[in-house]
Design a protein around this motif. Sequence first.
Motif, PDB file in Angstrom:
ATOM      1  N   THR A   1       0.825  -1.220   0.000  1.00 40.04           N
ATOM      2  CA  THR A   1       0.000   0.000   0.000  1.00 40.04           C
ATOM      3  C   THR A   1       0.859   1.270   0.000  1.00 40.04           C
ATOM      4  O   THR A   1       0.630   2.181  -0.809  1.00 40.04           O
ATOM      5  N   PRO A   2       1.875   1.399   0.880  1.00 40.96           N
ATOM      6  CA  PRO A   2       2.739   2.590   0.805  1.00 40.96           C
ATOM      7  C   PRO A   2       3.439   2.704  -0.545  1.00 40.96           C
ATOM      8  O   PRO A   2       3.641   3.808  -1.059  1.00 40.96           O
ATOM      9  N   LEU A   3       3.832   1.551  -1.117  1.00 41.39           N
ATOM     10  CA  LEU A   3       4.494   1.572  -2.422  1.00 41.39           C
ATOM     11  C   LEU A   3       3.562   2.110  -3.499  1.00 41.39           C
ATOM     12  O   LEU A   3       3.966   2.947  -4.326  1.00 41.39           O
ATOM     13  N   MET A   4       2.311   1.652  -3.504  1.00 38.59           N
ATOM     14  CA  MET A   4       1.353   2.120  -4.512  1.00 38.59           C
ATOM     15  C   MET A   4       1.079   3.617  -4.351  1.00 38.59           C
ATOM     16  O   MET A   4       0.934   4.340  -5.349  1.00 38.59           O
ATOM     17  N   LYS A   5       1.014   4.069  -3.115  1.00 33.55           N
ATOM     18  CA  LYS A   5       0.787   5.503  -2.889  1.00 33.55           C
ATOM     19  C   LYS A   5       1.988   6.317  -3.364  1.00 33.55           C
ATOM     20  O   LYS A   5       1.838   7.413  -3.900  1.00 33.55           O
ATOM     21  N   LYS A   6       3.182   5.747  -3.174  1.00 37.12           N
ATOM     22  CA  LYS A   6       4.391   6.461  -3.599  1.00 37.12           C
ATOM     23  C   LYS A   6       4.455   6.595  -5.117  1.00 37.12           C
ATOM     24  O   LYS A   6       4.786   7.665  -5.644  1.00 37.12           O
ATOM     25  N   ILE A   7       4.167   5.512  -5.845  1.00 39.24           N
ATOM     26  CA  ILE A   7       4.256   5.607  -7.313  1.00 39.24           C
ATOM     27  C   ILE A   7       3.164   6.527  -7.866  1.00 39.24           C
ATOM     28  O   ILE A   7       3.338   7.153  -8.915  1.00 39.24           O
ATOM     29  N   GLN A   8       2.044   6.620  -7.155  1.00 35.86           N
ATOM     30  CA  GLN A   8       1.026   7.595  -7.578  1.00 35.86           C
ATOM     31  C   GLN A   8       1.546   9.013  -7.425  1.00 35.86           C
ATOM     32  O   GLN A   8       1.309   9.877  -8.277  1.00 35.86           O
ATOM     33  N   SER A   9       2.252   9.254  -6.324  1.00 36.50           N
ATOM     34  CA  SER A   9       2.848  10.580  -6.116  1.00 36.50           C
ATOM     35  C   SER A   9       3.939  10.849  -7.146  1.00 36.50           C
ATOM     36  O   SER A   9       4.034  11.958  -7.689  1.00 36.50           O
ATOM     37  N   ASP A  10       4.753   9.837  -7.446  1.00 29.67           N
ATOM     38  CA  ASP A  10       5.818  10.007  -8.446  1.00 29.67           C
ATOM     39  C   ASP A  10       5.238  10.304  -9.822  1.00 29.67           C
ATOM     40  O   ASP A  10       5.809  11.072 -10.601  1.00 29.67           O
TER      41      ASP A  10
ATOM     42  N   ASP B   1      -9.111  -1.443  -4.949  1.00 31.66           N
ATOM     43  CA  ASP B   1     -10.439  -2.066  -4.854  1.00 31.66           C
ATOM     44  C   ASP B   1     -10.364  -3.368  -4.058  1.00 31.66           C
ATOM     45  O   ASP B   1     -11.287  -3.693  -3.297  1.00 31.66           O
ATOM     46  N   ARG B   2      -9.270  -4.091  -4.224  1.00 29.07           N
ATOM     47  CA  ARG B   2      -9.093  -5.310  -3.452  1.00 29.07           C
ATOM     48  C   ARG B   2      -8.963  -4.994  -1.966  1.00 29.07           C
ATOM     49  O   ARG B   2      -9.531  -5.699  -1.105  1.00 29.07           O
ATOM     50  N   ILE B   3      -8.208  -3.927  -1.652  1.00 27.54           N
ATOM     51  CA  ILE B   3      -8.082  -3.539  -0.238  1.00 27.54           C
ATOM     52  C   ILE B   3      -9.438  -3.170   0.336  1.00 27.54           C
ATOM     53  O   ILE B   3      -9.806  -3.571   1.455  1.00 27.54           O
ATOM     54  N   HIS B   4     -10.203  -2.399  -0.416  1.00 29.71           N
ATOM     55  CA  HIS B   4     -11.514  -1.971   0.080  1.00 29.71           C
ATOM     56  C   HIS B   4     -12.439  -3.158   0.294  1.00 29.71           C
ATOM     57  O   HIS B   4     -13.207  -3.194   1.260  1.00 29.71           O
ATOM     58  N   SER B   5     -12.349  -4.140  -0.624  1.00 27.28           N
ATOM     59  CA  SER B   5     -13.200  -5.317  -0.456  1.00 27.28           C
ATOM     60  C   SER B   5     -12.788  -6.097   0.790  1.00 27.28           C
ATOM     61  O   SER B   5     -13.632  -6.606   1.528  1.00 27.28           O
ATOM     62  N   LYS B   6     -11.464  -6.171   1.050  1.00 26.74           N
ATOM     63  CA  LYS B   6     -10.984  -6.842   2.263  1.00 26.74           C
ATOM     64  C   LYS B   6     -11.446  -6.095   3.501  1.00 26.74           C
ATOM     65  O   LYS B   6     -11.851  -6.692   4.504  1.00 26.74           O
ATOM     66  N   ARG B   7     -11.346  -4.795   3.441  1.00 30.04           N
ATOM     67  CA  ARG B   7     -11.757  -3.994   4.597  1.00 30.04           C
ATOM     68  C   ARG B   7     -13.244  -4.132   4.861  1.00 30.04           C
ATOM     69  O   ARG B   7     -13.687  -4.175   6.008  1.00 30.04           O
ATOM     70  N   ASN B   8     -14.006  -4.192   3.785  1.00 25.05           N
ATOM     71  CA  ASN B   8     -15.447  -4.360   3.971  1.00 25.05           C
ATOM     72  C   ASN B   8     -15.748  -5.691   4.654  1.00 25.05           C
ATOM     73  O   ASN B   8     -16.606  -5.779   5.541  1.00 25.05           O
ATOM     74  N   ALA B   9     -15.020  -6.754   4.240  1.00 22.06           N
ATOM     75  CA  ALA B   9     -15.203  -8.067   4.875  1.00 22.06           C
ATOM     76  C   ALA B   9     -14.746  -8.017   6.325  1.00 22.06           C
ATOM     77  O   ALA B   9     -15.392  -8.557   7.232  1.00 22.06           O
ATOM     78  N   ALA B  10     -13.581  -7.326   6.571  1.00 22.31           N
ATOM     79  CA  ALA B  10     -13.068  -7.212   7.931  1.00 22.31           C
ATOM     80  C   ALA B  10     -14.006  -6.404   8.804  1.00 22.31           C
ATOM     81  O   ALA B  10     -14.147  -6.670  10.003  1.00 22.31           O
TER      82      ALA B  10
END
Length: 691
Positions: free
Chosen positions: A482-491, A519-528
């Motif tokens: 997740t931090p990696l994906m946020k970083k490449i979005q910023s880059d 979207d996968r994270i959100h689906s996991k969070r919704n299940a959690a």
Amino acid sequence: MLPNLTNPKHFKMSDINKLQNNAEGAEEINNTNNELNNTESTNNTSAEVDDFESTVNSKEESNLKESDDVDKLPNETDTKDEEITEEKASATENDEVINEIEESNAEDAEDEGNKERHTIEVKEYDSMSLEALAIELEKLLKTEKVQAIKKHVDSINGEFKTKFQALIDEKKEEFLNDGGNEIDFYYSSPVQKRFKEAHREYRKKLNDHYKSLEQNLKQNLADKLEIIEELKGLLNLEENINTTYKHFKELQERWRNTGPIPRDKYNNAWNSYHHHVEMFYDFLHLNRDLRDLDFKHNLEKKLLIIERAEELAKDDDAMRSFRELQELHKMWKEELGPVGREHREEIWERFKAATKIINDKRQVYYKEIDKIYEKNLENKLEIIAKIDALNTQQTNSHGGWQKRIKEVEELRDQFFNAGKVPIKVNEATWAKFKDAVRTFNRQKNAFYKGLKKDQYKNLQLKLDLIKVAEDNKESEDFETVTPLMKKIQSDWKKIGHVPRKDSDKIWKRFKAACNYYFDRIHSKRNAASQEQVEAYNKKNGFLTSLKDLKLPKDKEKGVEILKEQIKQWQSIGRVPNDKRYIDGKFQKTIDGLLTTLKVDKTEAEMIKYENKLDSLVNPDDTKNLDNERNYIRKKIDEVKGQINQLENNLQFFTNVDEDNPLVKEVHTNIKKHKQDLDVWKAKLKKIKGFY
């Protein structure tokens, strides 16, 4: 009653017939030697004309010589020569105007249905947009006769081609700037298609018109040549003069009723016709009263035309007056016969004088138009100079070039809306404008070609980020990825522009990979979230049952029971963030139960901490345990620093009684911090036991 001459279009043969009951002829001869080509009859006529003119001219030359001998004194020779030169120049100027009018009337005569040719409004086509030009062409086709709009269509077509070519040049440059190959460039637009369809319809209508007109023109010409032949034959008929005259009148009526003829035959046909009409009158020795009456009526009618021309000479609207003057000349030539010889030169000179005044006013009008055109030229040259000035500026940024591009586009619009310029400099002005714009475009292209190199570097950087996103979008290690994906979005946001043709495509790929992961994270969070709600409900029930827990009096057994309760609580799992207060309630409940067992604070804290450590220990991953150890060490350093600060503060209380409230508060705080320090040290020792 004299006919109404306010509108010369109403001054036709119907008016003439009210004044004429008998003879009617044709106009005086401007050029009796102009005969119709390729007709044997005309050649015969020329011989007759030559015989007739040789007799008349010999008499006129003799009279002129006698007049010259009497009037021309020796000391007046130079003056006379100057006057003759001026008269010749004036006559030449008048002849040019008369020829212009006759050529215009000849054009009009080719199609008698075209009576409104001069009344169609000539608009400022050079200031119209491409769409407006297409609409105007469609309007002309719909409302006007196709043979009447040629000049308008030619002007519209020229303006459209010029402006559309400028648009194509602009689009081509954009295409090349985007990395396109010149050989692959193609551009079309709906307005171009619309204009082409309208122009195609115009050409078809015009061709159809001339095809139908051509046969009629040839037949009408043949009919008029036949009438001329019959006129020639009247001179040789041996019959009653009244019968001959009646035949003559019938021929005149047939001539008037015969339709249009080719314009290149118009003047010759009329001159030949008028010549033979005058021949008929000149050789008509019998019934001179009838001829003189005819001459009189023709004179009256021509005087009315002259009076109208003289009225027009006073009109301030030069162009309107000249258009009506053309109609008067047409009536003079086509609808009226000759007058007596003694009046012919006088009335013709008078008519020419009025014509000259009207034409002079028209020339003044043209000069005023020329002044406007010269002003338009100045404006266009200023616009070109502004573009040249922009070409000298140095711009090294995309934003700067976008500003210059906008300025040049505004100047282009101003140039196209500046109006017409003198025709002699039109092409040169347009060439200067194109050269200035072309120079600007070359500079712009050079900049963006250099910019392309940076854009391709940026493209490669973004493609690298896309690879990272696509390689990790299926990852289950959310904490790491997740931090990696946020970083490449910023880059991505920090990287500059890429070629326009790739921009949308790569952005869609990058966005799709990032969206897929989150979207996968959100689906996991919704299940959690559902699990956390269930955990909260379980903990809430567990907390209620804990309040009824009865502990034994034995301290160690009681502590073991509480440790088991803590383990059960932690095994239930996490609760939603907004429900975490329930963990605090549990801690208070445990603290209360430990108090009943008479367990001191430090021991109670360690009991609870041991259960926390059990949840952190993972033989395969010490990351969480390392983080906890670092956290405790940081807290130990903070507490030590607070104790040192408080002990330093005591040094300021010299000669102060120990019972002083401030001093007592500092000692209390120091004691509390030392107790906390012992707890943190015990926790650190406990952690070290797991390594």
